[in-house]
Design a protein around this motif. Structure first.
Motif, short mmCIF file in Angstrom:
data_model
loop_
_atom_site.label_atom_id
_atom_site.label_comp_id
_atom_site.label_asym_id
_atom_site.label_seq_id
_atom_site.Cartn_x
_atom_site.Cartn_y
_atom_site.Cartn_z
N TYR A 86 39.77 40.76 38.89
CA TYR A 86 40.51 41.74 38.11
C TYR A 86 41.60 41.08 37.25
O TYR A 86 41.85 41.52 36.12
N ASP A 87 42.21 40.03 37.77
CA ASP A 87 43.20 39.31 36.96
C ASP A 87 42.55 38.67 35.74
O ASP A 87 43.10 38.70 34.63
N ARG A 88 41.36 38.11 35.95
CA ARG A 88 40.65 37.46 34.83
C ARG A 88 40.28 38.48 33.75
O ARG A 88 40.33 38.18 32.56
N LEU A 89 39.92 39.70 34.19
CA LEU A 89 39.52 40.73 33.24
C LEU A 89 40.72 41.53 32.70
O LEU A 89 40.54 42.40 31.86
N LYS A 90 41.91 41.21 33.25
CA LYS A 90 43.15 41.92 32.87
C LYS A 90 43.04 43.42 33.17
O LYS A 90 43.46 44.27 32.38
N ILE A 91 42.48 43.73 34.34
CA ILE A 91 42.35 45.12 34.80
C ILE A 91 43.64 45.52 35.51
O ILE A 91 44.17 44.77 36.34
N LYS A 92 44.13 46.71 35.23
CA LYS A 92 45.28 47.24 35.97
C LYS A 92 44.76 47.68 37.33
O LYS A 92 44.03 48.67 37.44
N ALA A 93 45.14 46.95 38.37
CA ALA A 93 44.55 47.21 39.69
C ALA A 93 45.62 47.19 40.78
O ALA A 93 46.43 46.27 40.84
N GLU A 94 45.58 48.20 41.65
CA GLU A 94 46.39 48.24 42.86
C GLU A 94 45.45 48.01 44.03
O GLU A 94 44.54 48.81 44.27
N LEU A 95 45.68 46.92 44.76
CA LEU A 95 44.81 46.56 45.86
C LEU A 95 45.62 46.55 47.16
O LEU A 95 46.73 46.02 47.19
#
Length: 366
Positions: A239-248
């Motif tokens: 997700y960091d590589r795709l620049k996705i806003k993610a809460e994990l």
């Protein structure tokens, strides 16, 4: 001054069993009754209604195999639990015992039967669980979340009442939030949950699915995903590589609010999850846990999918390509998402706690 009658609730130590017990407890206390919880040690980590001084830990053991050693160990632990439960019955003198599934319910309900105390079981699944199946002929009443669960057994059907799944106050609050379909150019909120047995497959499949989405959807996506600690680094890296806003996170304490605030849910299909999706009215993609003896999660997901409120995907077909295709199609059709949400809501019952409390008081003679 007379002491209010006590209802002893018995439940396995997982959320799927404890949350309906908590919801019934809230309703019974609202009616002026006292409640306690008999369970295993796992329940001590849960917050909510039951403080530690309201919990009685009863030894038990899940049947994990058919080997002589496994059968003997389970039998010994359940016998030990029944001895503890018999002492509980002598000390507490409950007006009734209500079980919510899981092997920790077996000792209290067997002890109640030996003392002549009314017993009731509640089952949230579309197929009766093993512990409840064992207890079904030994209790005074059976409550189910879904209709038709025991239609093939006339003796059990005669004492069965369909009440729904009692919902915690947090779920009832979330159910008051109307579903708002995403704007075609606005944020698209995706929630992925798996529970203790499901988060691994979500970690294996979902990141690849997100990677296969059109880049235009990446910028819209706001992703919330349950991820086990051991999978966290590899999932976050994608997700960091795709620049996705993610809460994990490994666990969400505010899951009801998260269900209410997202446009689409990808999840296992445990009974509690299916009931909550119906109560709140949210569209979902459900992936039943494979390998279960009675295929309860497959049947649970079928209730929502047959109502038109969910897409059911067997795990053998749950690939990154398939999931990406389904997410893309739904994100492009807000009206389809709204229709799924409305259909899911037709399955939900918001008055289940009251209906079950009515049954408990009737059986207890209160």
């Amino acid at each position: 001054m007379t002491t209010a009658p006590l209802i002893l609730l018995a439940a396995g130590g997982t959320g799927g069993h404890l949350f309906p017990a908590e919801a019934l407890g809230v309703e019974l206390m609202r009616r002026g009754l006292r409640v306690r919880l008999a369970t295993d040690s796992r329940a001590l980590r849960y917050g909510g209604l039951f403080s530690r001084d309201m919990i009685d830990v009863v030894p038990s053991e899940t049947l994990r195999g058919r080997t002589p050693w496994s059968l003997a160990y389970t039998g010994i632990m359940l016998a030990a639990g029944t001895a503890v439960a018999l002492n509980l019955m002598r000390r507490l003198k409950p007006a009734a015992v209500v079980g919510f599934g899981g092997y920790p319910t077996v000792p209290p309900l067997l002890a109640a039967r030996l003392f002549g105390i009314p017993g009731i079981i509640h089952d949230a699944n579309a197929v009766l669980g093993r512990a409840n199946r064992f207890l079904s002929s030994r209790v005074d009443a059976i409550a189910t979340s879904l209709p038709g669960v025991l239609d093939r057994d006339p003796a059990l059907a005669a004492k069965t009442t369909t009440v729904g799944t009692p919902m915690r106050p947090a779920i009832l609050a979330a159910a008051a939030v109307k579903y708002a379909a995403p704007d075609p150019a606005g944020p698209f909120r995706l929630l992925v949950v798996g529970g203790s047995q499901g988060a691994r497959v979500m970690a294996d499949v979902v990141p690849g699915a997100i990677e296969r989405l059109e880049p235009a959807l990446w910028s819209r996506l706001i992703l919330t995903q349950q991820v086990r600690e051991e999978d966290m680094a590899r999932v976050r890296a994608v997700y960091d590589r795709l620049k996705i806003k993610a809460e994990l996170a490994p666990f969400f304490t505010d899951l009801p609010a998260k269900l209410a605030s997202h446009h689409l849910v990808v999840s296992r299909s445990g009974a509690g999850t299916v009931a909550e999706l119906g109560a709140i009215g949210r569209p979902s993609i459900l992936v039943p846990l494979p390998g279960a003896i009675d295929q309860d999660q497959f049947a649970n997901a079928g209730v929502l999918s047959q109502a038109g409120g969910s897409l059911r995907i067997p795990q053998t077909e749950f690939t990154s390509d398939r999931l990406a295709s389904e997410i893309s199609a739904l994100a492009a059709e807000p009206a389809k998402l709204a229709a799924l949400a409305a259909a899911a809501r037709t399955v939900g019952r918001l008055d289940a706690a009251q209906r079950l409390a009515d049954l408990v008081m009737k059986v207890a003679g209160i």
